[in-house]
Design an enzyme around this catalytic site. Structure first.
Site, PDB file in Angstrom:
ATOM      1  N   ASP A  10      -9.904 -26.943 -15.209  1.00 11.52           N
ATOM      2  CA  ASP A  10     -10.337 -27.543 -16.476  1.00 11.52           C
ATOM      3  C   ASP A  10     -11.558 -28.424 -16.227  1.00 11.52           C
ATOM      4  OD1 ASP A  10      -8.367 -26.268 -17.981  1.00 11.52           O
ATOM      5  OD2 ASP A  10      -6.887 -27.798 -17.498  1.00 11.52           O
ATOM      6  N   LYS A  32      -6.891 -20.808 -12.714  1.00 17.54           N
ATOM      7  CA  LYS A  32      -6.865 -20.508 -14.149  1.00 17.54           C
ATOM      8  C   LYS A  32      -8.180 -20.961 -14.770  1.00 17.54           C
ATOM      9  CE  LYS A  32      -4.447 -23.007 -17.355  1.00 17.54           C
ATOM     10  NZ  LYS A  32      -5.265 -23.190 -18.563  1.00 17.54           N
ATOM     11  N   ASP A  59      -7.244 -17.636 -19.220  1.00 18.93           N
ATOM     12  CA  ASP A  59      -6.341 -18.179 -20.247  1.00 18.93           C
ATOM     13  C   ASP A  59      -7.099 -18.360 -21.565  1.00 18.93           C
ATOM     14  OD1 ASP A  59      -4.265 -19.551 -21.522  1.00 18.93           O
ATOM     15  OD2 ASP A  59      -4.662 -21.440 -20.497  1.00 18.93           O
ATOM     16  N   LYS A  61      -5.869 -16.877 -24.597  1.00 20.97           N
ATOM     17  CA  LYS A  61      -4.867 -16.858 -25.676  1.00 20.97           C
ATOM     18  C   LYS A  61      -5.367 -16.127 -26.922  1.00 20.97           C
ATOM     19  CE  LYS A  61      -2.802 -21.306 -24.332  1.00 20.97           C
ATOM     20  NZ  LYS A  61      -3.758 -21.887 -23.381  1.00 20.97           N
ATOM     21  N   ASP A  64      -5.752 -12.101 -32.952  1.00 17.30           N
ATOM     22  CA  ASP A  64      -6.601 -11.588 -34.036  1.00 17.30           C
ATOM     23  C   ASP A  64      -5.993 -10.260 -34.480  1.00 17.30           C
ATOM     24  OD1 ASP A  64      -8.832 -10.964 -35.723  1.00 17.30           O
ATOM     25  OD2 ASP A  64     -10.144 -12.143 -34.430  1.00 17.30           O
ATOM     26  N   PRO A  66      -5.083  -6.370 -34.415  1.00 17.22           N
ATOM     27  CA  PRO A  66      -4.871  -5.568 -33.205  1.00 17.22           C
ATOM     28  C   PRO A  66      -6.133  -4.884 -32.689  1.00 17.22           C
ATOM     29  CG  PRO A  66      -3.031  -5.260 -34.690  1.00 17.22           C
ATOM     30  CD  PRO A  66      -4.031  -6.103 -35.435  1.00 17.22           C
ATOM     31  N   THR A  68      -9.322  -5.716 -32.965  1.00 19.10           N
ATOM     32  CA  THR A  68     -10.262  -6.674 -32.362  1.00 19.10           C
ATOM     33  C   THR A  68      -9.760  -7.137 -30.997  1.00 19.10           C
ATOM     34  OG1 THR A  68     -10.933  -7.383 -34.559  1.00 19.10           O
ATOM     35  CG2 THR A  68     -11.373  -8.922 -32.771  1.00 19.10           C
ATOM     36  N   THR A 122       3.316 -25.725 -25.762  1.00 15.71           N
ATOM     37  CA  THR A 122       4.178 -26.872 -25.440  1.00 15.71           C
ATOM     38  C   THR A 122       3.797 -28.110 -26.252  1.00 15.71           C
ATOM     39  OG1 THR A 122       2.819 -27.100 -23.455  1.00 15.71           O
ATOM     40  CG2 THR A 122       5.005 -26.226 -23.152  1.00 15.71           C
ATOM     41  N   ARG A 184       4.422 -31.885 -12.593  1.00 21.13           N
ATOM     42  CA  ARG A 184       3.944 -33.119 -11.955  1.00 21.13           C
ATOM     43  C   ARG A 184       4.700 -33.351 -10.661  1.00 21.13           C
ATOM     44  NH1 ARG A 184       0.591 -32.190 -14.811  1.00 21.13           N
ATOM     45  NH2 ARG A 184      -0.374 -33.370 -16.481  1.00 21.13           N
ATOM     46  N   GLN A 193       1.182 -34.616 -21.015  1.00 15.59           N
ATOM     47  CA  GLN A 193       2.259 -33.621 -21.029  1.00 15.59           C
ATOM     48  C   GLN A 193       3.561 -34.330 -21.360  1.00 15.59           C
ATOM     49  OE1 GLN A 193       1.883 -30.505 -20.958  1.00 15.59           O
ATOM     50  NE2 GLN A 193       0.400 -29.796 -19.435  1.00 15.59           N
ATOM     51  N   ARG A 214      -4.546 -31.454 -13.478  1.00 16.69           N
ATOM     52  CA  ARG A 214      -4.936 -32.784 -13.015  1.00 16.69           C
ATOM     53  C   ARG A 214      -4.240 -33.300 -11.754  1.00 16.69           C
ATOM     54  NH1 ARG A 214      -4.342 -34.740 -19.023  1.00 16.69           N
ATOM     55  NH2 ARG A 214      -2.839 -33.013 -18.824  1.00 16.69           N
TER      56      ARG A 214
HETATM   57  O1  C5P Z   1      -3.594 -31.071 -16.038  1.00 10.84           O
HETATM   58  P1  C5P Z   1      -2.360 -30.315 -16.369  1.00 10.84           P
HETATM   59  O2  C5P Z   1      -1.493 -30.002 -15.160  1.00 10.84           O
HETATM   60  O3  C5P Z   1      -1.571 -30.933 -17.503  1.00 10.84           O
HETATM   61  O4  C5P Z   1      -2.927 -28.893 -16.887  1.00 10.84           O
HETATM   62  C1  C5P Z   1      -2.097 -27.899 -17.416  1.00 10.84           C
HETATM   63  C2  C5P Z   1      -2.897 -26.711 -17.811  1.00 10.84           C
HETATM   64  O5  C5P Z   1      -2.046 -25.778 -18.445  1.00 10.84           O
HETATM   65  C3  C5P Z   1      -4.015 -26.993 -18.816  1.00 10.84           C
HETATM   66  O6  C5P Z   1      -5.084 -26.072 -18.513  1.00 10.84           O
HETATM   67  C4  C5P Z   1      -3.397 -26.659 -20.151  1.00 10.84           C
HETATM   68  O7  C5P Z   1      -4.352 -26.213 -21.083  1.00 10.84           O
HETATM   69  C5  C5P Z   1      -2.494 -25.513 -19.768  1.00 10.84           C
HETATM   70  N1  C5P Z   1      -1.385 -25.265 -20.682  1.00 10.84           N
HETATM   71  C6  C5P Z   1      -0.422 -26.218 -20.996  1.00 10.84           C
HETATM   72  N2  C5P Z   1       0.591 -25.909 -21.878  1.00 10.84           N
HETATM   73  C7  C5P Z   1       0.646 -24.697 -22.428  1.00 10.84           C
HETATM   74  C8  C5P Z   1      -0.317 -23.728 -22.102  1.00 10.84           C
HETATM   75  C9  C5P Z   1      -1.331 -24.055 -21.217  1.00 10.84           C
HETATM   76  O8  C5P Z   1      -0.447 -27.325 -20.484  1.00 10.84           O
HETATM   77  N3  C5P Z   1       1.646 -24.394 -23.226  1.00 10.84           N
END
Ligand code: C5P
Length: 236
Positions: A10, A32, A59, A61, A64, A66, A68, A122, A184, A193, A214
């Site tokens: 990210d 990712k 990633d 996601k 749209d 089908p 496209t 999430t 984490r 999160q 992170r």
């Molecule tokens: O920094 P962190 O560990 O929270 O990053 C989690 C990654 O997973 C981010 O790129 C976030 O966009 C992605 N993600 C998420 N929850 C989801 C789908 C993707 O946290 N349901």
């Protein structure tokens, strides 16, 4: 190969992403690439990171009509990604067409990319799902039903919370992949999160791949943090 830690790159641009990857010498982590980096740099960033020897989960996601999504997936299949995704909410037909497109784009390549689907983000809690998206019922049950739809469409697995992985495995079988963010290290910063767990617990709950951003990208020693995550996830 399941059992890997996927690092979420990210970063706002190529410079930051490549500087981060330069810290890794022998290791070639599975990474990712999300919307931020992809929209900033375009498909070339995927090719460049792939050429450095990394596996890539793109990633984006998609959601749209089908036709496209099928055309877009054909393009992504040509980029040599290892994993990419769509939203289950786009319908079973959209997921089937997405898979057709991806396979068409990847024709002739040694490795077939995996197509997985997002069940509920999430960031969506039960109240928001009920009141904003107008889906009634319990979010855990909706997530499992959505995973079943993805399986019926022929997809390889879903992105979900580690807390949902067990129920999804029970409903869809052990082979159906669960890719789980929200991880984490024990006792570490939580940031934004909410439903989180540790690498070791995620494995115990049935995660096949964990996505960590992170806790690795912002660690003082990212290579050490990555190695720690791999070890804990492997149960060592
Ligand atoms: O920094 P962190 O560990 O929270 O990053 C989690 C990654 O997973 C981010 O790129 C976030 O966009 C992605 N993600 C998420 N929850 C989801 C789908 C993707 O946290 N349901």
């Amino acid at each position: 190969m399941a059992g890997e830690v996927i690092i979420a790159l990210d970063f706002p641009g190529k410079k930051e992403a490549l500087e981060f990857l330069d810290k890794f010498d022998d290791e070639k982590p599975f990474v990712k690439i999300g919307m931020e980096l992809f929209y900033a740099e375009g498909p070339d960033i995927v090719k460049e990171i792939k050429a450095r020897g990394h596996k890539i989960f793109l990633d984006l996601k998609l959601h749209d009509i089908p036709n496209t999504v099928k055309s877009a997936m054909t393009v992504l299949g040509g980029l040599d990604v290892d994993m990419t995704n769509v939203h289950v909410a786009g319908t079973k037909m959209m997921m089937e067409w997405a898979l057709e497109g991806l396979e068409k784009g990847a024709e002739g390549k040694a490795e077939k990319p995996l197509l997985i689907a997002v069940t509920q983000l999430t960031s969506t809690d039960e109240q928001r799902m009920n009141e904003d998206i107008l889906i009634p019922g319990k979010i855990d049950e909706v997530v499992v039903k959505y995973a079943e739809k993805a399986k019926e469409a022929g997809l390889a697995g879903v992105v979900c919370s580690p807390l949902e992985a067990g129920a999804i495995k029970q409903a869809c079988g052990d082979e159906f992949l669960t890719v789980t963010p929200g991880i984490r290290f024990g006792g570490a910063m939580i940031c934004d999160q909410s439903r989180i767990t540790t690498p070791a617990k995620a494995r115990g709950m049935g995660s096949d791949y964990i996505v960590m951003g992170r806790p690795i990208t912002q660690a003082q020693d990212p290579v050490e943090a990555y190695k720690r995550a791999m070890k804990e996830f492997a149960g060592e």
